[in-house]
Design a protein around this motif. Structure first.
Motif, mmCIF file in Angstrom:
data_model
loop_
_atom_site.group_PDB
_atom_site.id
_atom_site.type_symbol
_atom_site.label_atom_id
_atom_site.label_comp_id
_atom_site.label_asym_id
_atom_site.label_seq_id
_atom_site.Cartn_x
_atom_site.Cartn_y
_atom_site.Cartn_z
ATOM 1 N N ILE A 185 3.001 -101.567 -37.496
ATOM 2 C CA ILE A 185 2.391 -102.238 -38.234
ATOM 3 C C ILE A 185 1.863 -102.344 -39.429
ATOM 4 C CG2 ILE A 185 -0.017 -102.879 -37.766
ATOM 5 C CD1 ILE A 185 0.235 -102.767 -34.657
ATOM 6 N N ASN A 186 2.055 -103.180 -40.015
ATOM 7 C CA ASN A 186 1.879 -103.048 -41.855
ATOM 8 C C ASN A 186 -0.059 -104.593 -41.786
ATOM 9 O OD1 ASN A 186 2.362 -103.048 -43.748
ATOM 10 N ND2 ASN A 186 3.937 -104.638 -44.436
ATOM 11 N N PRO A 187 -0.496 -103.479 -41.888
ATOM 12 C CA PRO A 187 -2.226 -103.997 -41.408
ATOM 13 C C PRO A 187 -2.688 -105.312 -42.515
ATOM 14 C CG PRO A 187 -2.345 -101.791 -41.669
ATOM 15 C CD PRO A 187 -0.740 -102.120 -42.336
ATOM 16 N N GLY A 188 -2.438 -105.690 -43.694
ATOM 17 C CA GLY A 188 -2.418 -106.535 -44.325
ATOM 18 C C GLY A 188 -1.411 -107.968 -43.748
ATOM 19 N N PRO A 189 -0.706 -107.816 -43.890
ATOM 20 C CA PRO A 189 0.626 -109.075 -44.059
ATOM 21 C C PRO A 189 -0.156 -109.742 -41.448
ATOM 22 C CG PRO A 189 1.910 -107.512 -44.452
ATOM 23 C CD PRO A 189 0.853 -107.000 -44.601
ATOM 24 N N LEU A 190 -0.154 -108.783 -41.268
ATOM 25 C CA LEU A 190 -0.935 -108.833 -39.779
ATOM 26 C C LEU A 190 -1.517 -110.163 -40.028
ATOM 27 C CD1 LEU A 190 -0.113 -108.675 -37.136
ATOM 28 C CD2 LEU A 190 -1.854 -106.822 -36.949
ATOM 29 N N THR A 191 -2.657 -109.630 -40.885
ATOM 30 C CA THR A 191 -4.018 -110.269 -40.588
ATOM 31 C C THR A 191 -3.643 -111.621 -41.885
ATOM 32 O OG1 THR A 191 -4.264 -109.732 -42.813
ATOM 33 C CG2 THR A 191 -5.316 -108.466 -42.339
ATOM 34 N N TYR A 192 -2.693 -111.789 -42.654
ATOM 35 C CA TYR A 192 -2.013 -113.245 -43.168
ATOM 36 C C TYR A 192 -1.010 -114.231 -41.772
ATOM 37 C CZ TYR A 192 -1.774 -110.610 -46.835
ATOM 38 O OH TYR A 192 -2.263 -109.450 -48.086
ATOM 39 N N LYS A 193 -1.207 -114.034 -40.818
ATOM 40 C CA LYS A 193 -0.088 -114.307 -39.379
ATOM 41 C C LYS A 193 -0.818 -114.331 -38.143
ATOM 42 C CE LYS A 193 2.827 -115.611 -38.876
ATOM 43 N NZ LYS A 193 3.968 -115.618 -39.744
ATOM 44 N N LYS A 194 -2.404 -113.358 -38.357
ATOM 45 C CA LYS A 194 -3.586 -113.837 -37.690
ATOM 46 C C LYS A 194 -4.299 -115.165 -38.227
ATOM 47 C CE LYS A 194 -7.805 -111.895 -35.357
ATOM 48 N NZ LYS A 194 -8.849 -110.711 -34.725
ATOM 49 N N ALA A 195 -4.477 -115.188 -39.686
ATOM 50 C CA ALA A 195 -5.432 -116.197 -39.834
ATOM 51 C C ALA A 195 -4.844 -117.582 -40.082
ATOM 52 C CB ALA A 195 -5.793 -116.012 -41.561
ATOM 53 N N GLU A 196 -3.171 -118.287 -39.524
ATOM 54 C CA GLU A 196 -2.011 -118.355 -39.593
ATOM 55 C C GLU A 196 -2.343 -119.318 -38.429
ATOM 56 O OE1 GLU A 196 1.334 -119.355 -40.357
ATOM 57 O OE2 GLU A 196 1.156 -117.897 -41.942
#
Length: 243
Positions: free
Chosen positions: A195-206
């Motif tokens: 899990i790459n934490p930063g990019p995961l938040t971008y997808k969660k925002a979407e």
């Protein structure tokens, strides 16, 4: 934060496919600790991130993603914003629990352990934690891992393999958004999800925006007194100091 450092953090966008119509703007804080190792560091981080995101909704942004595994400022910003505010710490751990029964966190040094312990305790998910492992290397929050790949990446791989083989981890979480450069290296060499934490938040925002969801106002009540002018004055002064 230097422009070079800001660009290094923006590079996280390259590791995920961003949906059409979504744009991410990276904004540095005016004051922050060099490394998050003490409680005074954590207070400064909370205040700095709160001030940086204070006007996000007024400026037309639809969500805020925090770029630190400490989730600093998340709760505070949720109390002043109606748009989604997403931290990588909780997001990574909750997603890890959906991908396997046990996860491990691989991080740069032991002085960051308290960041993860707090989130784990807050969520009550101790039984899902396989381990937290450190490579005992002082992090560089400016250059990140740039130029250190040959030294750092194998150490992270070794630590992750121990977490898998000895601690029975089924999912690995990178312990900092500043470690994002190691994600593709580790993903290609390890048999479990990384899990790459930063990019995961971008997808969660979407996901949240597409679903019309945001945090509960009952869970994050607003203050009856507007503190924005005071916070901005505090951080404008703090920005003149070396932190």
């Amino acid at each position: 934060m230097s422009q070079e450092n800001l660009l290094s953090r923006q590079d996280q966008l390259k590791s995920v496919d961003i949906g059409e119509g979504f744009e991410f703007v990276f904004r540095p804080v005016k004051a922050a600790p060099r490394n998050y190792v003490s409680q005074s560091d954590m207070v400064l981080a909370d205040v700095g991130i709160l001030e940086a995101g204070l006007d996000a909704e007024k400026e037309g942004f639809l969500a805020v993603c925090i770029d630190t595994m400490s989730d600093s400022g998340v709760s505070a910003l949720r109390s002043v914003l109606s748009i989604p505010v997403i931290g990588p710490g909780r997001t990574s751990m909750l997603i890890a629990m959906s991908l396997g029964s046990k996860f491990s966190i691989i991080t740069m040094w032991k002085k960051w352990f308290h960041l993860y312990e707090k989130t784990i305790n807050d969520l009550g998910i101790r039984s899902s934690l396989a381990s937290i492992r450190s490579i005992d290397v002082t992090p560089d929050n400016q250059a990140l891992l740039e130029g250190k790949e040959e030294e750092i990446f194998p150490l992270l791989e070794t630590a992750a393999k121990k977490a898998i083989d000895q601690d029975n981890a089924e999912v690995i979480i990178l312990g900092s958004t500043t470690m994002h450069q190691a994600h593709s290296f580790l993903s290609s060499r390890l048999p479990v999800p990384i899990i790459n934490p930063g990019p995961l938040t971008y997808k969660k925002a979407e996901l949240l925006l597409s679903s019309g969801l945001s945090h509960s106002r009952n869970g994050y009540p607003t203050s009856p007194v507007d503190k924005s002018i005071m916070l901005k004055a505090m951080l404008n002064t703090a920005s003149d100091f070396d932190h």
